[in-house]
Write a protein that holds these residues in place. Structure first.
Motif, PDB file in Angstrom:
ATOM      1  N   VAL A 233      37.741  51.545  32.249  1.00  0.00           N
ATOM      2  CA  VAL A 233      37.433  52.286  33.479  1.00  0.00           C
ATOM      3  C   VAL A 233      35.931  52.233  33.771  1.00  0.00           C
ATOM      4  O   VAL A 233      35.511  52.031  34.917  1.00  0.00           O
ATOM      5  N   ALA A 234      35.100  52.335  32.715  1.00  0.00           N
ATOM      6  CA  ALA A 234      33.651  52.299  32.930  1.00  0.00           C
ATOM      7  C   ALA A 234      33.215  50.982  33.568  1.00  0.00           C
ATOM      8  O   ALA A 234      32.220  50.914  34.277  1.00  0.00           O
ATOM      9  N   LEU A 235      33.994  49.932  33.292  1.00  0.00           N
ATOM     10  CA  LEU A 235      33.587  48.621  33.801  1.00  0.00           C
ATOM     11  C   LEU A 235      34.324  48.242  35.080  1.00  0.00           C
ATOM     12  O   LEU A 235      34.267  47.104  35.524  1.00  0.00           O
ATOM     13  N   LEU A 236      34.995  49.237  35.658  1.00  0.00           N
ATOM     14  CA  LEU A 236      35.829  48.952  36.818  1.00  0.00           C
ATOM     15  C   LEU A 236      35.048  48.376  38.000  1.00  0.00           C
ATOM     16  O   LEU A 236      35.514  47.479  38.680  1.00  0.00           O
ATOM     17  N   LYS A 237      33.838  48.896  38.205  1.00  0.00           N
ATOM     18  CA  LYS A 237      33.074  48.443  39.362  1.00  0.00           C
ATOM     19  C   LYS A 237      32.659  46.975  39.187  1.00  0.00           C
ATOM     20  O   LYS A 237      32.764  46.167  40.116  1.00  0.00           O
ATOM     21  N   TYR A 238      32.217  46.685  37.964  1.00  0.00           N
ATOM     22  CA  TYR A 238      31.849  45.287  37.677  1.00  0.00           C
ATOM     23  C   TYR A 238      33.062  44.367  37.862  1.00  0.00           C
ATOM     24  O   TYR A 238      32.996  43.337  38.531  1.00  0.00           O
ATOM     25  N   ALA A 239      34.190  44.797  37.270  1.00  0.00           N
ATOM     26  CA  ALA A 239      35.404  43.975  37.379  1.00  0.00           C
ATOM     27  C   ALA A 239      35.810  43.840  38.848  1.00  0.00           C
ATOM     28  O   ALA A 239      36.219  42.765  39.300  1.00  0.00           O
ATOM     29  N   GLY A 240      35.642  44.929  39.609  1.00  0.00           N
ATOM     30  CA  GLY A 240      36.000  44.906  41.027  1.00  0.00           C
ATOM     31  C   GLY A 240      35.184  43.870  41.792  1.00  0.00           C
ATOM     32  O   GLY A 240      35.715  43.155  42.649  1.00  0.00           O
ATOM     33  N   VAL A 241      33.883  43.775  41.451  1.00  0.00           N
ATOM     34  CA  VAL A 241      33.026  42.801  42.145  1.00  0.00           C
ATOM     35  C   VAL A 241      33.502  41.380  41.841  1.00  0.00           C
ATOM     36  O   VAL A 241      33.622  40.537  42.738  1.00  0.00           O
ATOM     37  N   VAL A 242      33.833  41.116  40.570  1.00  0.00           N
ATOM     38  CA  VAL A 242      34.315  39.773  40.224  1.00  0.00           C
ATOM     39  C   VAL A 242      35.617  39.476  40.975  1.00  0.00           C
ATOM     40  O   VAL A 242      35.760  38.423  41.608  1.00  0.00           O
ATOM     41  N   VAL A 243      36.542  40.439  40.957  1.00  0.00           N
ATOM     42  CA  VAL A 243      37.845  40.197  41.595  1.00  0.00           C
ATOM     43  C   VAL A 243      37.686  40.010  43.108  1.00  0.00           C
ATOM     44  O   VAL A 243      38.288  39.115  43.705  1.00  0.00           O
ATOM     45  N   LEU A 244      36.806  40.806  43.717  1.00  0.00           N
ATOM     46  CA  LEU A 244      36.568  40.647  45.151  1.00  0.00           C
ATOM     47  C   LEU A 244      36.045  39.238  45.443  1.00  0.00           C
ATOM     48  O   LEU A 244      36.505  38.557  46.371  1.00  0.00           O
ATOM     49  N   GLY A 245      35.087  38.800  44.643  1.00  0.00           N
ATOM     50  CA  GLY A 245      34.546  37.446  44.817  1.00  0.00           C
ATOM     51  C   GLY A 245      35.641  36.403  44.677  1.00  0.00           C
ATOM     52  O   GLY A 245      35.736  35.459  45.473  1.00  0.00           O
ATOM     53  N   LEU A 246      36.508  36.572  43.682  1.00  0.00           N
ATOM     54  CA  LEU A 246      37.571  35.593  43.456  1.00  0.00           C
ATOM     55  C   LEU A 246      38.544  35.568  44.630  1.00  0.00           C
ATOM     56  O   LEU A 246      38.982  34.496  45.074  1.00  0.00           O
ATOM     57  N   LEU A 247      38.837  36.774  45.180  1.00  0.00           N
ATOM     58  CA  LEU A 247      39.731  36.822  46.342  1.00  0.00           C
ATOM     59  C   LEU A 247      39.099  36.095  47.532  1.00  0.00           C
ATOM     60  O   LEU A 247      39.773  35.352  48.250  1.00  0.00           O
ATOM     61  N   LEU A 248      37.784  36.306  47.709  1.00  0.00           N
ATOM     62  CA  LEU A 248      37.111  35.620  48.821  1.00  0.00           C
ATOM     63  C   LEU A 248      37.201  34.104  48.652  1.00  0.00           C
ATOM     64  O   LEU A 248      37.319  33.354  49.618  1.00  0.00           O
ATOM     65  N   MET A 249      37.160  33.646  47.386  1.00  0.00           N
ATOM     66  CA  MET A 249      37.276  32.203  47.156  1.00  0.00           C
ATOM     67  C   MET A 249      38.653  31.683  47.578  1.00  0.00           C
ATOM     68  O   MET A 249      38.766  30.595  48.138  1.00  0.00           O
TER      69      MET A 249
END
Ligand code: ASP
Length: 442
Positions: A233-249
């Motif tokens: 949970v603490a790393l959720l924001k970081y993980a969210g940024v990676v996943v958002l980037g991957l979705l944009l790809m």
């Protein structure tokens, strides 16, 4: 499950696996049960896919090259492929850097979380092994990758899945020489490899029959062996940024496909989806390669002359998801541990080294984390902080690895369509089923 399309069957298997793995964490001995009785079925499936990777590359690349009527076409395909691979990778890293700099996921991490993460993971073998491996690669010269690409023993190269680029090198060499001896002399070899190619693709069909069950095992195991949920949970924001980037790809690929080939992007994603789901379940582009090849050739209509080169090369050198992740992770580590390093010149260095690192990353689970150390090193990140930086991202690495492998595989498929279209080799799909000739042998 007879009539359902393959991707639905796989999705159902994945969901059931998730639920089952999660449920088992609540029972005493549940994790051990999954590790002893469920995990092996996933592992066997991945082994079967890897088993056919080398024969498939060999047969299909030789068929691809020997079908070419002139060699200059091969040069055209080769140059375009490498050029587009570099371009998409640079786009991916840039997307990652823009997102991580604007959304600043590192800002929410407090000292207590850092402490807890480093205590849990800094001495974990998952982190220390990766550091050791990275340090080994660090001592290599700049042309090491070229040296590594040329085998001194063809059979040895074929006996090690990690040496895929060496197999590709040998196969291209053999294929071109076959063209040069003339059609008549090359005929026996050509028909041998043509036939091998058909047979190996049938093996893919057969292995895929077990895919829905295998992904159940793979996902149940991932969930039941995952770490402390608080740290996730603490790393959720970081993980969210990676996943958002991957979705944009993925959106970027869909737009590219539609603009350049005129095909419906949703149709493209649907045809490639079984490969994407396997990439997610196995975290390995190399293990997914046979399925990617089968989908792209039979279900999308890319000619083997293109796919047989573009896809195996892509599985090893084109990793858009991995490079996006490296950009985000490097800046995230700086935001948390070394804010002085957050200067523009370092971001440019990240673009360059993440590009090279993704070319050098092996197409196996967790490889991206090893190369992250090389990226950190290139920007002068303090070496004593490497273990903490890795510990910081380790807790969410597996799920992110699964997601970035989907992007790696989709990127390869996209580029194969674009290259095929550009040389007039994008035709109509001709799917083959595993039981096409079943009646004849009954
Ligand atoms: N697992 C990735 C792949 O096989 C590589 C990585 O990002 O670790 O494509």
């Amino acid at each position: 499950m007879g009539k359902l399309a393959l991707h639905w069957k796989i999705l159902i298997g994945m969901l059931l696996g998730l639920v089952f793995g999660f449920a088992m964490t609540y029972f005493d001995g549940g994790k051990t049960f999954v590790a002893n009785w469920i995990e092996p079925f996933g592992a066997i499936f991945v082994k079967l896919l890897k088993l056919i990777a080398v024969p498939l590359i060999l047969a299909s690349l030789i068929k691809g090259i020997s079908d070419l009527k002139d060699i200059s076409k091969f040069r055209k395909i080769g140059l375009r492929t490498i050029g587009i691979y570099v371009l998409t990778t640079v786009v991916a890293i840039s997307v990652g850097l823009v997102l991580v700099n604007t959304l600043q996921p590192g800002n929410g991490i407090d000292a207590e979380t850092i402490e807890k993460l480093s205590q849990t993971y800094a001495n974990d073998s998952g982190v220390t092994d990766k550091l050791d491996e990275a340090l080994k690669q660090k001592n290599n010269g700049p042309l090491q990758f070229l040296k590594d690409m040329v085998p001194d023993n063809a059979v040895a190269a074929m006996s090690d899945n990690k040496l895929m680029l060496q197999v590709i090198f040998f196969t291209i060499f053999l294929g071109i020489s076959m063209l040069l001896v003339g059609e008549e002399k090359a005929r026996p070899l050509k028909s041998f490899f043509d036939s091998l190619n058909e047979v190996v693709l049938k093996m893919v069909d057969l292995i895929m029959l077990s895919a829905p069950y295998a992904v159940f095992a793979l996902l149940a195991n991932v969930v039941s062996s995952s770490g402390d949920p608080d740290l996730l949970v603490a790393l959720l924001k970081y993980a969210g940024v990676v996943v958002l980037g991957l979705l944009l790809m993925i959106v970027f690929y869909a737009v590219l496909v539609s603009l350049y080939t005129g095909k419906n992007p949703l149709w493209f994603l649907k045809q490639i989806s079984p490969a994407q789901l396997l990439a997610f379940s196995t975290s390995s582009s190399a293990a997914t390669l046979p399925v990617t090849m089968e989908r792209v050739e039979e279900h999308i209509g890319v000619d083997k002359e293109v796919s047989s080169f573009v896809l195996p090369v892509g599985a090893t050198i084109n990793m858009d998801g991995t490079s996006l992740y490296q950009g985000v992770a490097a800046v995230f580590a700086m935001q948390v541990l070394w804010p002085e390093g957050l200067v523009f010149s370092n971001q440019l260095i990240i673009v360059l080294t993440a590009l090279l690192a993704s070319i050098g990353s092996a197409a196996v689970p967790g490889a991206g984390m090893v190369m992250l150390v090389i990226v950190l090193e290139s920007i002068g990140f303090p070496p004593e902080l490497y273990p903490i930086a890795l510990a910081l991202i380790f807790a969410v690495d597996r799920p992110l690895d699964m997601c970035r492998t989907v992007v790696n595989v989709t990127g390869d498929a996209t580029v194969s369509m674009i290259v095929a279209k550009s040389v007039g080799k994008l035709g109509d799909p001709k799917p083959k089923e595993w039981d096409d000739h079943l009646e004849e042998v009954r």
